[in-house]
Design an enzyme around this catalytic site. Structure first.
Site, PDB file in Angstrom:
ATOM      1  N   ARG A  18       0.801  -1.042  -0.033  1.00 18.29           N
ATOM      2  CA  ARG A  18      -0.011  -0.190  -0.010  1.00 18.29           C
ATOM      3  C   ARG A  18       0.849   0.986  -0.006  1.00 18.29           C
ATOM      4  O   ARG A  18       2.010   1.157  -0.222  1.00 18.29           O
ATOM      5  CB  ARG A  18      -1.024   0.133   1.186  1.00 18.29           C
ATOM      6  CG  ARG A  18      -0.246   0.066   2.584  1.00 18.29           C
ATOM      7  CD  ARG A  18      -1.275  -0.290   3.554  1.00 18.29           C
ATOM      8  NE  ARG A  18      -0.660  -0.897   4.903  1.00 18.29           N
ATOM      9  CZ  ARG A  18      -0.242  -0.270   5.776  1.00 18.29           C
ATOM     10  NH1 ARG A  18      -0.355   0.938   5.978  1.00 18.29           N
ATOM     11  NH2 ARG A  18       0.535  -0.825   6.931  1.00 18.29           N
ATOM     12  N   SER A 146      12.660  10.345   5.368  1.00 16.09           N
ATOM     13  CA  SER A 146      11.659  11.340   5.870  1.00 16.09           C
ATOM     14  C   SER A 146      12.526  12.790   6.308  1.00 16.09           C
ATOM     15  O   SER A 146      13.417  12.946   6.713  1.00 16.09           O
ATOM     16  CB  SER A 146      10.820  10.982   6.816  1.00 16.09           C
ATOM     17  OG  SER A 146      10.169  12.039   7.575  1.00 16.09           O
ATOM     18  N   TYR A 159      10.912   7.303  15.462  1.00  9.69           N
ATOM     19  CA  TYR A 159      10.889   7.653  13.978  1.00  9.69           C
ATOM     20  C   TYR A 159      11.969   8.336  13.468  1.00  9.69           C
ATOM     21  O   TYR A 159      12.699   8.024  12.707  1.00  9.69           O
ATOM     22  CB  TYR A 159       9.607   7.910  13.726  1.00  9.69           C
ATOM     23  CG  TYR A 159       9.207   8.186  12.248  1.00  9.69           C
ATOM     24  CD1 TYR A 159       8.767   6.872  11.590  1.00  9.69           C
ATOM     25  CD2 TYR A 159       9.363   9.211  11.566  1.00  9.69           C
ATOM     26  CE1 TYR A 159       8.564   6.839  10.014  1.00  9.69           C
ATOM     27  CE2 TYR A 159       9.080   9.517  10.186  1.00  9.69           C
ATOM     28  CZ  TYR A 159       8.762   8.304   9.371  1.00  9.69           C
ATOM     29  OH  TYR A 159       8.451   8.609   8.247  1.00  9.69           O
ATOM     30  N   ALA A 162      15.440   6.738  13.804  1.00 10.35           N
ATOM     31  CA  ALA A 162      15.680   5.811  12.863  1.00 10.35           C
ATOM     32  C   ALA A 162      15.895   6.197  11.465  1.00 10.35           C
ATOM     33  O   ALA A 162      16.710   5.968  10.713  1.00 10.35           O
ATOM     34  CB  ALA A 162      14.459   4.957  12.835  1.00 10.35           C
ATOM     35  N   LYS A 163      15.055   7.419  11.104  1.00  4.93           N
ATOM     36  CA  LYS A 163      15.402   8.162   9.690  1.00  4.93           C
ATOM     37  C   LYS A 163      16.466   8.805   9.626  1.00  4.93           C
ATOM     38  O   LYS A 163      17.229   8.744   8.671  1.00  4.93           O
ATOM     39  CB  LYS A 163      14.234   8.812   9.195  1.00  4.93           C
ATOM     40  CG  LYS A 163      12.772   8.088   9.255  1.00  4.93           C
ATOM     41  CD  LYS A 163      12.893   7.333   8.009  1.00  4.93           C
ATOM     42  CE  LYS A 163      11.536   6.706   7.558  1.00  4.93           C
ATOM     43  NZ  LYS A 163      11.468   5.843   6.602  1.00  4.93           N
ATOM     44  N   ILE A 192       3.388  13.074   2.105  1.00  2.00           N
ATOM     45  CA  ILE A 192       2.735  12.560   0.966  1.00  2.00           C
ATOM     46  C   ILE A 192       1.578  11.930   1.032  1.00  2.00           C
ATOM     47  O   ILE A 192       1.416  11.396   1.887  1.00  2.00           O
ATOM     48  CB  ILE A 192       3.946  11.496   0.487  1.00  2.00           C
ATOM     49  CG1 ILE A 192       5.274  11.977   0.492  1.00  2.00           C
ATOM     50  CG2 ILE A 192       3.513  10.752  -0.937  1.00  2.00           C
ATOM     51  CD1 ILE A 192       5.434  13.080  -0.777  1.00  2.00           C
TER      52      ILE A 192
HETATM   53  P1  NAP Z   1       2.145   3.058   4.679  1.00  2.00           P
HETATM   54  O1  NAP Z   1       0.897   3.447   4.024  1.00  2.00           O
HETATM   55  O2  NAP Z   1       1.987   2.957   6.242  1.00  2.00           O
HETATM   56  O3  NAP Z   1       2.770   1.600   4.105  1.00  2.00           O
HETATM   57  C1  NAP Z   1       3.921   0.767   4.949  1.00  2.00           C
HETATM   58  C2  NAP Z   1       4.109  -0.329   4.211  1.00  2.00           C
HETATM   59  O4  NAP Z   1       5.299  -0.866   4.996  1.00  2.00           O
HETATM   60  C3  NAP Z   1       3.121  -1.545   4.109  1.00  2.00           C
HETATM   61  O5  NAP Z   1       3.321  -2.065   2.762  1.00  2.00           O
HETATM   62  C4  NAP Z   1       3.282  -2.279   5.219  1.00  2.00           C
HETATM   63  O6  NAP Z   1       2.919  -3.580   4.781  1.00  2.00           O
HETATM   64  C5  NAP Z   1       4.824  -2.296   5.254  1.00  2.00           C
HETATM   65  N1  NAP Z   1       5.348  -2.466   6.667  1.00  2.00           N
HETATM   66  C6  NAP Z   1       5.059  -1.847   7.865  1.00  2.00           C
HETATM   67  N2  NAP Z   1       5.422  -2.662   8.697  1.00  2.00           N
HETATM   68  C7  NAP Z   1       6.163  -3.486   8.352  1.00  2.00           C
HETATM   69  C8  NAP Z   1       6.932  -4.357   9.245  1.00  2.00           C
HETATM   70  N3  NAP Z   1       7.171  -4.505  10.440  1.00  2.00           N
HETATM   71  N4  NAP Z   1       7.194  -5.543   8.376  1.00  2.00           N
HETATM   72  C9  NAP Z   1       7.214  -5.513   6.899  1.00  2.00           C
HETATM   73  N5  NAP Z   1       6.539  -4.569   6.342  1.00  2.00           N
HETATM   74  C10 NAP Z   1       6.143  -3.709   7.076  1.00  2.00           C
HETATM   75  O7  NAP Z   1       3.417   3.929   4.717  1.00  2.00           O
HETATM   76  P2  NAP Z   1       3.657   5.130   3.338  1.00  2.00           P
HETATM   77  O8  NAP Z   1       3.133   6.309   4.089  1.00  2.00           O
HETATM   78  O9  NAP Z   1       3.162   4.840   2.272  1.00  2.00           O
HETATM   79  O10 NAP Z   1       5.298   5.566   3.818  1.00  2.00           O
HETATM   80  C11 NAP Z   1       6.363   4.683   2.795  1.00  2.00           C
HETATM   81  C12 NAP Z   1       7.652   5.260   3.283  1.00  2.00           C
HETATM   82  O11 NAP Z   1       7.838   6.619   3.085  1.00  2.00           O
HETATM   83  C13 NAP Z   1       8.087   4.949   4.729  1.00  2.00           C
HETATM   84  O12 NAP Z   1       9.300   4.615   4.863  1.00  2.00           O
HETATM   85  C14 NAP Z   1       7.755   6.343   5.274  1.00  2.00           C
HETATM   86  O13 NAP Z   1       8.729   6.678   6.645  1.00  2.00           O
HETATM   87  C15 NAP Z   1       8.153   7.363   4.374  1.00  2.00           C
HETATM   88  N6  NAP Z   1       7.405   8.674   4.481  1.00  2.00           N
HETATM   89  C16 NAP Z   1       6.040   8.745   4.189  1.00  2.00           C
HETATM   90  C17 NAP Z   1       5.460   9.963   4.144  1.00  2.00           C
HETATM   91  C18 NAP Z   1       4.194  10.139   4.254  1.00  2.00           C
HETATM   92  O14 NAP Z   1       3.680  11.215   3.901  1.00  2.00           O
HETATM   93  N7  NAP Z   1       3.475   9.113   3.689  1.00  2.00           N
HETATM   94  C19 NAP Z   1       6.308  11.002   4.470  1.00  2.00           C
HETATM   95  C20 NAP Z   1       7.659  11.059   4.892  1.00  2.00           C
HETATM   96  C21 NAP Z   1       8.427   9.542   4.585  1.00  2.00           C
HETATM   97  P3  NAP Z   1       1.447  -4.181   5.653  1.00  2.00           P
HETATM   98  O15 NAP Z   1       0.628  -3.778   4.610  1.00  2.00           O
HETATM   99  O16 NAP Z   1       1.537  -5.634   5.470  1.00  2.00           O
HETATM  100  O17 NAP Z   1       1.444  -3.625   6.884  1.00  2.00           O
END
Ligand code: NAP
Length: 257
Positions: A18, A146, A159, A162-163, A192
């Site tokens: 996702r 991030s 968080y 880690a980042k 995002i």
């Molecule tokens: P998300 O929608 O929460 O999706 C997280 C994904 O990581 C899912 O596919 C989930 O798999 C997997 N995941 C989470 N915990 C896990 C675990 N313990 N083992 C294996 N897989 C795991 O995240 P997102 O918002 O798209 O973010 C993606 C990346 O972008 C991350 O690194 C986040 O820190 C970074 N980021 C996001 C934003 C934002 O605004 N969205 C901003 C800055 C940085 P399951 O579906 O199986 O749980």
């Protein structure tokens, strides 16, 4: 970009069930990669993401691995080795978050966030790097970081830590793996829009983004694909910020200035 640049490259995108990872997987598949779609567990979301990818790239596969368990990471790479014999692209995208005040933060929550968001990307990079070195193919590793690697956010100490470490890990990996023609870069993402953070997030927050809007998953995915192309073979150890100007400094948070 020419579709052929990434044709038949094997690409693992962690956390591609996702959110941002799902769009990255789809974009790499659209550009001709054989994609390994990954999720923590067998879920409806994972199957649906995989189906979208498979339509674009029929040799793609789906894997599950709980990234806080190193043994499951080992098993995931065994499966990649037996299916494809090698790996060209690793996108360390999966991450977890569990907001908590620093004084209340439980050790187990600290450990989980650090293990999924930092140790797992390291272990995946180690597996991928060894395969790329042994096969003499070179490769690309992209870490999704991030803005909170640099700018603190309340309740996100673990968080952010880690980042922040993922940013310096990117540079260490880039330094040591350059000799094997492996480039390692990070994308420092701002806000995002995903299923969980819709585009119409509160207006007060939007005023702190000079671009006046939240970013899209496509904007991250297209940069991943570009960094994976041979046009970026001389870029390594770089952190590229994609945040609409959110972190440009004091004036970015003061629309009146
Ligand atoms: P998300 O929608 O929460 O999706 C997280 C994904 O990581 C899912 O596919 C989930 O798999 C997997 N995941 C989470 N915990 C896990 C675990 N313990 N083992 C294996 N897989 C795991 O995240 P997102 O918002 O798209 O973010 C993606 C990346 O972008 C991350 O690194 C986040 O820190 C970074 N980021 C996001 C934003 C934002 O605004 N969205 C901003 C800055 C940085 P399951 O579906 O199986 O749980």
């Amino acid at each position: 970009m020419k579709k052929t640049e990434l044709k038949d490259k094997v690409a693992l995108v962690t956390g591609s069930s996702r959110g941002i990872g799902k769009t990255i997987a789809r974009e790499l598949a659209r550009q001709g990669c054989k994609v390994i779609v990954h999720g923590s567990r067998d879920s409806k979301a994972l199957h649906s993401s995989f189906e979208e990818v498979r339509v674009l790239s029929p040799e793609s596969i789906m894997v599950t691995a709980e990234l806080s368990r190193p043994m499951e990471i080992d098993e995931m790479f065994s499966k990649i080795r037996t299916t494809f014999a090698g790996l060209d692209i690793l996108t360390n995208n999966a991450a977890t978050q569990n907001p908590s005040g620093v004084l209340e933060l439980k050790q187990e929550d600290w450990d989980r966030v650090l293990s999924v968001n930092l140790k797992a990307p390291f272990l995946c990079a180690q597996h991928a790097g060894r395969m790329m070195r042994d096969n003499k193919t070179g490769g690309k590793i992209i870490n999704i970081s991030s803005v909170h690697a640099y700018d603190a956010r309340r309740y996100y100490a673990h968080y952010s830590a880690a980042k922040g470490a993922l940013e310096t890990l990117t540079k260490s990996l880039a330094l040591e793996l350059a000799q094997y023609n492996i480039q390692v870069n990070s994308i420092v993402a701002g806000a995002i829009a995903t299923e969980l953070t819709p585009l119409d997030r509160q207006a007060s927050f939007l005023t702190s983004i000079p671009a006046g809007r939240i970013g899209t998953t496509e904007e991250i995915a297209q940069l991943v694909a570009f960094l994976c192309s041979n046009r970026c073979d001389y870029i390594t150890g770089a952190s590229i910020t994609v945040d609409g100007g959110l972190t440009l400094g004091f004036c970015a948070t003061r629309p009146d200035l």
